[in-house]
Structures are given as C-alpha cells and as structure tokens.
Design a protein around this motif. Structure first.
Motif, short mmCIF file in Angstrom:
data_model
loop_
_atom_site.label_atom_id
_atom_site.label_comp_id
_atom_site.label_asym_id
_atom_site.label_seq_id
_atom_site.Cartn_x
_atom_site.Cartn_y
_atom_site.Cartn_z
N GLY A 87 -21.38 12.36 -46.83
CA GLY A 87 -20.70 11.12 -47.18
C GLY A 87 -21.46 9.95 -46.59
O GLY A 87 -22.22 10.11 -45.64
N MET A 88 -21.28 8.76 -47.19
CA MET A 88 -22.02 7.62 -46.66
C MET A 88 -21.18 6.36 -46.68
O MET A 88 -20.45 6.10 -47.63
N VAL A 89 -21.31 5.58 -45.60
CA VAL A 89 -20.63 4.29 -45.50
C VAL A 89 -21.69 3.21 -45.36
O VAL A 89 -22.64 3.37 -44.59
N PHE A 90 -21.54 2.16 -46.19
CA PHE A 90 -22.60 1.15 -46.28
C PHE A 90 -22.25 -0.12 -45.52
O PHE A 90 -21.08 -0.44 -45.29
N GLU A 161 -14.46 15.15 -48.75
CA GLU A 161 -14.49 16.19 -47.72
C GLU A 161 -15.91 16.63 -47.40
O GLU A 161 -16.26 17.81 -47.51
N PRO A 162 -16.71 15.65 -46.95
CA PRO A 162 -18.11 15.97 -46.61
C PRO A 162 -18.18 16.65 -45.25
O PRO A 162 -17.24 16.58 -44.47
N MET A 196 -22.04 13.37 -37.48
CA MET A 196 -22.20 11.96 -37.85
C MET A 196 -23.56 11.43 -37.46
O MET A 196 -24.07 11.73 -36.39
N ILE A 197 -24.12 10.62 -38.36
CA ILE A 197 -25.34 9.90 -38.00
C ILE A 197 -25.05 8.43 -38.26
O ILE A 197 -24.74 8.04 -39.40
N CYS A 198 -25.12 7.61 -37.21
CA CYS A 198 -24.79 6.20 -37.36
C CYS A 198 -25.98 5.34 -37.02
O CYS A 198 -26.57 5.48 -35.95
N VAL A 199 -26.32 4.45 -37.97
CA VAL A 199 -27.27 3.40 -37.64
C VAL A 199 -26.42 2.22 -37.21
O VAL A 199 -25.62 1.71 -37.99
N THR A 200 -26.53 1.81 -35.97
CA THR A 200 -25.69 0.72 -35.50
C THR A 200 -26.30 0.07 -34.27
O THR A 200 -27.13 0.66 -33.58
N SER B 152 -20.94 11.51 -55.32
CA SER B 152 -21.34 12.59 -56.24
C SER B 152 -20.99 12.37 -57.71
O SER B 152 -20.85 13.33 -58.46
N LEU B 153 -20.84 11.11 -58.13
CA LEU B 153 -20.55 10.90 -59.56
C LEU B 153 -21.82 11.20 -60.37
O LEU B 153 -22.92 10.90 -59.94
N SER B 154 -21.61 11.75 -61.56
CA SER B 154 -22.74 11.98 -62.45
C SER B 154 -23.17 10.64 -63.05
O SER B 154 -22.46 9.64 -62.92
#
Lengths: 249, 246
Positions: A87-90, A161-162, A196-200, B152-154
């Motif tokens: 999962g990713m948070v921007f 659910e990553p 978790m990997i956080c760039v902060t 994960s959207l196509s």
C-alpha cells in the motif's frame, strides 16, 4: 515483536536513471517482515524514488529488487503481485475528488479485490473508524481538512489489506497542527505489526517507531542503523550535517 | 460598427412592413401557410436524429482514438496522431460527398443518405473529440494515476472510475460546443438529399419563391434548437459540479 528474520523486501545493487541522471546508485537494502524503516535525506537524494520502485511506480534498471520473494521487472504478473501486497500513502494524498470518502475506500476492494459491495462497505467503515473519522464517510475529500484527507488516504490503502505500507512524506503537505493526528495513526499502525517504510523528516516520529533508520544522499544509502546509534553516533559527516540541520529547527 | 448592426436590423424589420416581405407563405392562420410551416418543421426530426447519432458515435470513436494517443507506446501514439491529422484536414462537405458517392463504389455496399450523413459527420467530428478528450485526460494530475495504481486498479478501471469521470466534467463545455457545431454542420447533408431542415427549406423556396421568409424561418429553427442544447449543457454542468461541491 520477535526477532525479524525473513526479508520481505530485498534491494540488491539497484540502479535507476532519469535520463542521464543517476537517481539510485547500487542501492542494497533489506526490510524484514514487520520491520519499520524510516528513510531520510536531503531532497533529490532518491528516497522517494527508492520506495516508488517497491510498488512499481518506478521501474528499477540495474540490480534486482524482490518483494515477498518475487522479482520485480519480470513482466506484468510480478508487478501485479507486488502492488497488491504493497500500500502507498502520498505527500499530496491523491484522493479521488469526485468520489465520497466511502467511495474512495470501496473502489479498490470492489474493483480489484472483487469483494461484494456490502462487504467492501463494512471493511471501509472499519478502517475509517480505525483512522478515527467514521463520521466523514459521505463527505467529499475537499470538505475535509488536510489531516483528515491524509487519514482517509491511509484508510484507502489499508482497505486493500496490504502486507507492506509505504509512506512518501505523508506529513510534508500538512499544516503543523495536523501533523500529529496523521503521525498518531501511523504509529498505531506500526504497533499493529505492519511492515512500514516511511520517507519523512519527522524525527520525533522516527525515534518513536523506527526499527531502522536509513540516510540517503545523492542516490546512495550512506548510513543504515538502529535509531539509537543513528541519532546519537552517526558515522558519516554528511549524515551528521543533515541531522544537525533538521533537528535544530 | 456595433451601432450599425441594430440599425441594420431595424431597417430589415421595417422593410417587413413594406411589400418586400411576404409572410403569407408561412402564415399559420391560412391553410397553405400552415402546410408550408409543417413541411419546414418536419425537417427537425432528421436534423436532431442525425446530429445526436453522429455525435454519440464520434464521442466513442474520439475516445478510442485519444486513448492510444496517450500511451507510452510509440506506434499507438503515431496511429492516433495520424488519424487526427488526416481526418481533421478534410472539409466536412467533401467528406459527405466522398462517403455518399465514393464509399459505395469502394466497398460495394449501398449506403442510405442518413447513414452516409452519420458516417461523414461522426468521422469528421471524432478527430475533434479525440483532441478534446486528450486535453481533458492530460489535465488530470499524475497523482490520480499513481493512487489508482497503488490500489491495484486495472488500466480500464482507472480510466472508467478515476480519470474519465473527472476529465469529462472538465471537457463538458467543449463537448457542448461540438454538439452545437454538429447541429449546424448537419445542414450540409442536405446536398445529398437528406430531408432535414435545410433541405426542406430549399425545396419550399423552389416552389414558393419566397427565400427571404423561408430562410429566416430556417435561421430561427437552428437558433432555437441550439439555444435549447446550450441550456441543456449548462444544466448538466451545474448538476455535475453540484455533487462535487455540496
């Protein structure tokens, strides 16, 4: 947490170029299951690029990168597997402005995970409660504060659910008074055992949750250590200078 | 210049009081006038049907041309670019003549006047629609694609649920313009005998010799039609923005 043994992410001599500019130079790093890694470094040092390689937003060029034992860069299937577990948070939240909060959260579960609508809605409500904004489900993102939007973005990622969460400067675009509400949610997530990997640049947060600190500069990992060693006795001059600047303000 | 225009209009109207005008030709209180008026109005059906069919097709074709133009694959981009450049370079009237008289010879199929008109208009318009879609899609921030990727959207789901709904809101005014443009360009299909508004007017002029009145009615017919479309597009814009803003 028990002693982390299994490497869930493995960088081995990874190179990456933007045109002629080398952003990543032979980067090697491992992240164990359940480990919380904080990456810091001056802007342009390649830290965002590094984590964006993990879910395929950037393609690495040299070396190997594997996520949960699957090598990336070997066709569509490996990329799809990697991004389904990451999962990713921007920094800029990147919520979908034309959808309500609950629709933002349900889109991935319904379309990508093929969950039935009701199940997806329950899941979304559960994660909204977890980021402490269950009452905002039917609002549009622009009606929320920056801190709330970022918490929605975190919940949106969690709905997939990553097994690994990436944070790319999640608090850099926030007003100071909203930073803590986001960091608290992240700290809670860390306690639950999420990798978790956080760039902060939030060093207080780093001290509180990190198992490992990584300092990058000019596309290289300059220093990699546990927080205790990292903050108290940084080895390299570059890292010392950076920490001095960032901890002063 | 701008003062001269109203003066000119008044002059025209005044001349209506003189024997220059012969409104009897479309006077609904007389039997002949009513028949003539009905005759003119029956053209509405084909004008609307033709325009709506053509624009529906051209929106779909335009999107199918625009999407490869945005891909990272070079041959796909070249295809899209070439299509737009070629189609855009052909005048609509020429395209209508070519499709109606030329295409049947080439393909061995017989094409009705209606479908020749639809094909020519849709083809011509699709190039412009493609450009509109391209601009709209390009205006969506990269972060939206990245967020869609991260959940994960196509590709097709990303387009369908994330990018296009936002792009279409932005290009709605431009799409409305194209619909107005199509309504007007449908008048050209009269040259191959399509029984739409302009053709009806032409035919009536030939039998009644009152071009001034009949073409004035024709102008009003298009004007009303287009004002309705404009109002509709504005209503749609307001409605779409409303559910983003409330």
């Amino acid at each position: 947490m028990g002693e982390p043994t299994e490497a869930i992410i493995r960088f081995e001599g990874v190179d990456k170029y933007f045109g002629n500019f080398q952003v990543l130079k032979k980067v090697s790093m491992q992240v164990a299951l359940g480990e919380r890694v904080v990456i810091c470094g001056p802007s342009g040092s390649g830290k965002s690029t590094l984590i964006r390689c993990i879910n395929g937003l950037e393609q690495h060029e040299g070396g190997t990168l594997s996520v949960e034992g699957v090598k990336l860069g070997e066709g569509r299937a490996s990329l799809d597997r990697a991004r389904s577990s990451v999962g990713m948070v921007f920094q800029q939240f990147n919520l979908f402005p034309h959808l309500t909060v609950i629709e933002n959260l349900m889109l991935g579960p319904v379309r990508a995970r093929k969950l039935p609508g009701e199940e997806a809605r329950d899941l979304a409500q559960r994660y909204l409660a977890r980021v402490r904004i269950p009452e905002q489900a039917d609002k549009y993102p622009r009606q929320l504060s920056g801190g709330q939007q970022q918490r929605v973005a975190i919940a949106r990622s969690l709905c997939m659910e990553p097994r690994i969460m990436l944070f790319d400067e999640p608090t850099s675009a926030l007003d100071p008074e909203m930073i803590n509400e986001v960091l608290d949610v992240m700290a809670e997530l860390a306690e639950s055992g999420m990798t978790m990997i956080c760039v902060t640049h939030e060093m207080g947060f780093a001290r509180r949750v990190a198992d490992k600190m990584v300092f990058m500069d000019h596309g290289e990992i300059v220093e990699e250590a546990d927080p205790e060693t990292f903050f108290n006795t940084p080895k390299s001059q570059r890292c010392q200078d950076f920490l001095q600047k960032i901890l002063q303000h | 210049m701008f003062r001269a225009l109203p003066c000119l209009a008044i002059l025209l109207l005044l001349s209506g009081c003189s024997d220059q005008w012969g409104w009897y030709v479309v006077d609904p209180t007389t039997k002949n006038g009513l028949v003539n008026l009905n005759f003119l109005l029956t053209g509405l059906y084909y004008t609307v049907l033709l325009s709506v069919t053509a624009i529906s097709i051209s929106v779909v074709v335009g999107l199918l041309v625009a999407l490869p133009g945005l891909s990272s694959n070079r041959p796909m981009r070249v295809f899209s670019r070439t299509y737009v450049e070629i189609v855009r370079a052909v005048p609509i009237l020429v395209l209508i003549l070519w499709v109606y008289y030329g295409l049947p010879q080439l393909s061995g199929l017989t094409i009705t006047v209606f479908w020749a008109g639809v094909i020519a208009l849709a083809l011509s318009d699709s190039a412009f629609e493609a450009e509109i879609f391209r601009a709209g899609i390009q205006s969506i921030a990269k972060g939206q694609y990245e967020a869609a990727h991260s959940i994960s959207l196509s590709y097709s789901d990303t387009m369908r649920f994330v990018i296009l709904p936002q792009a279409i809101r932005r290009i709605l005014p431009a799409l409305g313009n194209q619909l107005v443009y199509m309504l007007k360009m449908s008048s050209l299909v009269s040259v191959i005998g399509m029984q739409e508004l302009t053709r009806k007017a032409n035919e009536l002029v030939v039998s009644e010799y009152r071009p001034l009145e009949i073409y004035t009615i024709l102008v009003i017919e298009y004007l009303v039609l287009i004002l309705i479309v404009s109002a509709g597009v504005r209503w749609l814009e307001r409605r779409m923005n409303a559910d983003e803003r409330n």
